[in-house]
Design a protein around this motif. Structure first.
Motif, PDB file in Angstrom:
ATOM      1  N   PRO A 140       0.810  -1.230   0.000  1.00  0.00           N
ATOM      2  CA  PRO A 140       0.000   0.000   0.000  1.00  0.00           C
ATOM      3  C   PRO A 140       0.840   1.276   0.000  1.00  0.00           C
ATOM      4  N   GLU A 141       2.025   1.218   0.598  1.00  0.00           N
ATOM      5  CA  GLU A 141       2.835   2.434   0.699  1.00  0.00           C
ATOM      6  C   GLU A 141       3.622   2.743  -0.569  1.00  0.00           C
ATOM      7  N   ALA A 142       3.677   1.802  -1.516  1.00  0.00           N
ATOM      8  CA  ALA A 142       4.451   2.002  -2.751  1.00  0.00           C
ATOM      9  C   ALA A 142       3.549   2.559  -3.850  1.00  0.00           C
ATOM     10  N   SER A 143       4.177   3.259  -4.812  1.00  0.00           N
ATOM     11  CA  SER A 143       3.405   3.850  -5.894  1.00  0.00           C
ATOM     12  C   SER A 143       4.251   3.952  -7.161  1.00  0.00           C
ATOM     13  N   THR A 144       3.563   4.034  -8.310  1.00  0.00           N
ATOM     14  CA  THR A 144       4.240   4.257  -9.586  1.00  0.00           C
ATOM     15  C   THR A 144       3.515   5.363 -10.345  1.00  0.00           C
ATOM     16  N   VAL A 145       4.291   6.164 -11.086  1.00  0.00           N
ATOM     17  CA  VAL A 145       3.746   7.256 -11.894  1.00  0.00           C
ATOM     18  C   VAL A 145       4.504   7.288 -13.209  1.00  0.00           C
ATOM     19  N   ARG A 146       3.788   7.367 -14.324  1.00  0.00           N
ATOM     20  CA  ARG A 146       4.438   7.433 -15.627  1.00  0.00           C
ATOM     21  C   ARG A 146       5.280   8.700 -15.729  1.00  0.00           C
ATOM     22  N   ALA A 147       6.359   8.604 -16.509  1.00  0.00           N
ATOM     23  CA  ALA A 147       7.284   9.734 -16.610  1.00  0.00           C
ATOM     24  C   ALA A 147       7.934   9.752 -17.986  1.00  0.00           C
ATOM     25  N   ARG A 148       8.554  10.886 -18.310  1.00  0.00           N
ATOM     26  CA  ARG A 148       9.362  10.999 -19.530  1.00  0.00           C
ATOM     27  C   ARG A 148      10.654  11.702 -19.171  1.00  0.00           C
ATOM     28  N   LEU A 149      11.741  11.193 -19.719  1.00  0.00           N
ATOM     29  CA  LEU A 149      13.063  11.790 -19.520  1.00  0.00           C
ATOM     30  C   LEU A 149      13.719  11.964 -20.880  1.00  0.00           C
ATOM     31  N   ASN A 150      13.873  13.193 -21.299  1.00  0.00           N
ATOM     32  CA  ASN A 150      14.573  13.476 -22.546  1.00  0.00           C
ATOM     33  C   ASN A 150      13.982  12.694 -23.727  1.00  0.00           C
ATOM     34  N   GLY A 151      12.646  12.620 -23.769  1.00  0.00           N
ATOM     35  CA  GLY A 151      11.978  11.942 -24.865  1.00  0.00           C
ATOM     36  C   GLY A 151      11.797  10.452 -24.679  1.00  0.00           C
ATOM     37  N   CYS A 152      12.320   9.895 -23.607  1.00  0.00           N
ATOM     38  CA  CYS A 152      12.211   8.461 -23.340  1.00  0.00           C
ATOM     39  C   CYS A 152      11.230   8.252 -22.186  1.00  0.00           C
ATOM     40  N   ALA A 192      12.592   4.288 -13.413  1.00  0.00           N
ATOM     41  CA  ALA A 192      12.880   3.100 -14.225  1.00  0.00           C
ATOM     42  C   ALA A 192      12.677   3.471 -15.685  1.00  0.00           C
ATOM     43  N   LEU A 193      13.718   3.346 -16.481  1.00  0.00           N
ATOM     44  CA  LEU A 193      13.720   3.837 -17.859  1.00  0.00           C
ATOM     45  C   LEU A 193      13.224   2.775 -18.835  1.00  0.00           C
ATOM     46  N   ASP A 194      12.329   3.164 -19.720  1.00  0.00           N
ATOM     47  CA  ASP A 194      11.838   2.271 -20.777  1.00  0.00           C
ATOM     48  C   ASP A 194      12.650   2.561 -22.048  1.00  0.00           C
ATOM     49  N   TYR A 195      13.910   2.194 -22.025  1.00  0.00           N
ATOM     50  CA  TYR A 195      14.829   2.506 -23.118  1.00  0.00           C
ATOM     51  C   TYR A 195      14.510   1.667 -24.359  1.00  0.00           C
ATOM     52  N   ARG A 196      14.991   2.149 -25.521  1.00  0.00           N
ATOM     53  CA  ARG A 196      14.762   1.420 -26.770  1.00  0.00           C
ATOM     54  C   ARG A 196      15.543   0.108 -26.770  1.00  0.00           C
ATOM     55  N   ALA A 255      19.957   5.924 -22.210  1.00  0.00           N
ATOM     56  CA  ALA A 255      20.446   5.927 -20.830  1.00  0.00           C
ATOM     57  C   ALA A 255      21.205   7.211 -20.523  1.00  0.00           C
ATOM     58  N   LEU A 256      22.084   7.608 -21.431  1.00  0.00           N
ATOM     59  CA  LEU A 256      22.849   8.841 -21.227  1.00  0.00           C
ATOM     60  C   LEU A 256      21.930  10.058 -21.221  1.00  0.00           C
ATOM     61  N   GLY A 257      20.949  10.063 -22.123  1.00  0.00           N
ATOM     62  CA  GLY A 257      20.010  11.179 -22.167  1.00  0.00           C
ATOM     63  C   GLY A 257      19.202  11.295 -20.891  1.00  0.00           C
ATOM     64  N   ALA A 258      18.789  10.154 -20.337  1.00  0.00           N
ATOM     65  CA  ALA A 258      18.021  10.167 -19.090  1.00  0.00           C
ATOM     66  C   ALA A 258      18.866  10.700 -17.940  1.00  0.00           C
ATOM     67  N   TYR A 259      20.119  10.283 -17.878  1.00  0.00           N
ATOM     68  CA  TYR A 259      21.017  10.754 -16.807  1.00  0.00           C
ATOM     69  C   TYR A 259      21.222  12.270 -16.914  1.00  0.00           C
ATOM     70  N   GLU A 260      21.498  12.744 -18.117  1.00  0.00           N
ATOM     71  CA  GLU A 260      21.709  14.181 -18.305  1.00  0.00           C
ATOM     72  C   GLU A 260      20.437  14.959 -18.001  1.00  0.00           C
ATOM     73  N   CYS A 261      19.270  14.368 -18.314  1.00  0.00           N
ATOM     74  CA  CYS A 261      18.010  15.024 -17.989  1.00  0.00           C
ATOM     75  C   CYS A 261      17.842  15.185 -16.480  1.00  0.00           C
TER      76      CYS A 261
END
Length: 330
Positions: free
Chosen positions: A67-79, A129-133, A147-153
């Motif tokens: 119950p205490e955990a949650s997830t939310v959709r996200a975007r990082l640098n287009g990913c 958590a990244l949904d990379y290509r 991965a690099l784009g997400a880190y820089e973002c």
């Protein structure tokens, strides 16, 4: 627990917990299902596509989150990706960037929530958590670019490098190591530490012999076949292709975790030894008779739940080391 200690963080750990009946049962299930299915499907692109569809169906099955955990959709640098929070009271000024496994063609952030929410709780920070290509449509270089784009973002959003952790399992462990090497080579600020679960680090043309018949999940020949698919036309000994050949000088502390009967065990061990030779503190853990990426079984396997206590210990050691360095610099 058998421990060879150099320091609190540079240590080999061979946990001596008795193998639970749940772990033994899963080894048997994997040997009777995942191993033969891999041997049949991972021989041509049509089989890969079928495997991808079958695994993809799993992400629509609601995962077990407390119950205490949650997830939310996200975007990082287009990913795309998802924010995962393992409870209340997390330090929102810090973050863990996670790369899921799946041999670079299956799985997603949704399939790896049993790992990511527990990592969030252990690290006391949110996980992205990244949904990379992935292949076969996309290449290793495109996965690394994401991965690099997400880190820089994350840095652009105000997170400092010292407040970022990287982690990944299997192919995601490969991506974690490749990301670290690429960041270092580009002169970018590095995260404070990284965690690799059963990392796939050698995509060269060598034949895997260690644990060839002991691994309950992965047939060696199919791992070799997949490696050939992703490295066609590439230099297989390029460290960004096979991180086992990397020079880890200047890389932050690593935690590398394997199972004793894994086909990939030796690859993780080789990275640990190489990184130590390059001056990197490494916590290397080898868990007796645990299958590939066993922490994903934490809902049912007790050793997998215990593992996250080890993550918390490693991160405390990283923080203490950083604090000591800051004091010395002052």
């Amino acid at each position: 627990m058998e421990v060879s200690v150099k320091s609190e963080i540079d240590v080999d750990i061979h946990p001596g917990y008795p193998v639970s009946w749940q772990a033994a049962a899963f080894n048997g299930i994997l040997r009777g299902t995942a191993r033969p299915l891999s041997a049949v499907l991972l021989r041509h692109t049509a089989g890969m596509a079928l495997a991808s569809r079958l695994i993809g169906l799993g992400q629509w099955v609601p995962g077990r989150l407390p119950p205490e955990a949650s997830t939310v959709r996200a975007r990082l640098n287009g990913c795309s990706g998802e924010w995962v929070r393992g409870g209340a009271g997390l330090d929102e000024t810090k973050v863990l960037l996670y790369f899921h496994g799946g041999a670079y063609f299956i799985c997603s952030p949704a399939t790896h929530r049993p790992i990511t929410w527990r990592l969030s709780a252990a690290a006391r920070r949110p996980v992205i958590a990244l949904d990379y290509r992935q292949g076969p449509v996309h290449s290793l270089s495109e996965s690394l670019s994401d991965a690099l784009g997400a880190y820089e973002c994350l840095l652009d959003r105000g997170f400092t490098a010292k407040d970022v952790l990287l982690a990944g399992d299997s192919a995601g462990g490969h991506l974690t190591l490749a990301t670290l090497l690429a960041l270092r080579d580009r002169g970018l600020p590095l995260p404070s530490a990284a965690i690799c679960l059963s990392p796939w680090t050698d995509l060269s043309d060598g034949c895997r012999r260690d644990n060839r018949w002991l691994d309950p999940m992965l047939p060696a020949g199919r791992v070799d076949w997949l490696a050939r698919q992703w490295t066609a036309g590439l230099d297989c000994r390029d460290p960004l292709v096979s991180p086992v050949y990397g020079d880890y000088t200047g890389i932050p502390p690593l935690m590398i975790v394997t199972g004793s009967t894994e086909i990939l065990r030796n690859e993780g061990r080789r990275v640990a030894l190489s990184a130590r030779e390059n001056g990197v503190p490494v916590t290397y853990e080898e868990w007796r008779r645990m299958p590939h990426v066993f922490p994903i079984l934490a809902d049912v396997v007790p050793e997998a739940r215990i593992f996250f206590r080890h993550v918390a210990r490693f991160l405390r050691a990283v923080e203490e080391r950083a604090g000591g360095s800051d004091t010395a610099a002052a």
